[in-house]
Motif scaffolding. Structure first.
Motif, PDB file in Angstrom:
ATOM      1  N   MET A  50       1.021  -0.946   0.048  1.00  0.00           N
ATOM      2  CA  MET A  50       0.245  -0.444  -0.388  1.00  0.00           C
ATOM      3  C   MET A  50       1.175   1.065  -0.496  1.00  0.00           C
ATOM      4  N   GLU A  51       1.948   1.661  -0.278  1.00  0.00           N
ATOM      5  CA  GLU A  51       3.064   2.223  -0.190  1.00  0.00           C
ATOM      6  C   GLU A  51       2.396   3.267  -0.893  1.00  0.00           C
ATOM      7  N   ASP A  52       2.049   3.421  -2.611  1.00  0.00           N
ATOM      8  CA  ASP A  52       1.531   4.009  -3.277  1.00  0.00           C
ATOM      9  C   ASP A  52       0.386   4.335  -2.707  1.00  0.00           C
ATOM     10  N   ASN A  53      -0.539   4.255  -1.808  1.00  0.00           N
ATOM     11  CA  ASN A  53      -1.503   4.684  -1.273  1.00  0.00           C
ATOM     12  C   ASN A  53      -1.411   6.325  -0.283  1.00  0.00           C
ATOM     13  N   ALA A  59       0.233  13.243  -2.611  1.00  0.00           N
ATOM     14  CA  ALA A  59       0.326  14.587  -3.534  1.00  0.00           C
ATOM     15  C   ALA A  59      -1.376  15.299  -3.613  1.00  0.00           C
ATOM     16  N   HIS A  60      -2.152  14.399  -2.812  1.00  0.00           N
ATOM     17  CA  HIS A  60      -4.433  14.988  -2.728  1.00  0.00           C
ATOM     18  C   HIS A  60      -3.893  16.015  -1.789  1.00  0.00           C
ATOM     19  N   ILE A  65      -2.989  22.578   0.303  1.00  0.00           N
ATOM     20  CA  ILE A  65      -3.053  23.897  -1.288  1.00  0.00           C
ATOM     21  C   ILE A  65      -4.412  24.994  -0.584  1.00  0.00           C
ATOM     22  N   LYS A  66      -5.116  24.394   0.846  1.00  0.00           N
ATOM     23  CA  LYS A  66      -6.080  25.646   1.214  1.00  0.00           C
ATOM     24  C   LYS A  66      -5.676  26.624   1.935  1.00  0.00           C
ATOM     25  N   LEU A  67      -4.204  26.229   2.578  1.00  0.00           N
ATOM     26  CA  LEU A  67      -3.367  26.877   3.913  1.00  0.00           C
ATOM     27  C   LEU A  67      -2.767  27.921   2.980  1.00  0.00           C
TER      28      LEU A  67
END
Length: 77
Positions: A50-53, A59-60, A65-67
């Motif tokens: 599950m390391e790609d999770n 990345a998301h 991003i809001k901060l």
């Protein structure tokens, strides 16, 4: 993560053996203990495939991003 372990037909002991962590540490990961180092979580995730999770999560980063947007807007005043 406990469900991911069960879905893969693994036991806690197998996760301990494959990560090199003791049962206490693996139990902390399964309950989401915030005191566990992020590297520990990543190693358990790698054992589960599950390391790609984690990479997708980083990345998301909606909150980040809001901060960042708030900080950028404050600087333009």
């Amino acid at each position: 993560m406990l469900l991911a372990v069960k879905r893969r037909g693994l036991t806690k002991q197998m996760v301990c053996d494959r990560t090199g962590f003791d049962n206490k540490t693996v139990n902390k990961v399964f309950v989401g203990d915030p005191g566990v180092a992020i590297g520990t979580y990543l190693k358990v995730m790698a054992v589960l495939g599950m390391e790609d999770n984690f990479a997708k999560l980083a990345a998301h980063d909606e909150v980040g991003i809001k901060l960042q947007n708030i900080k950028l807007l404050e600087g333009s005043k």
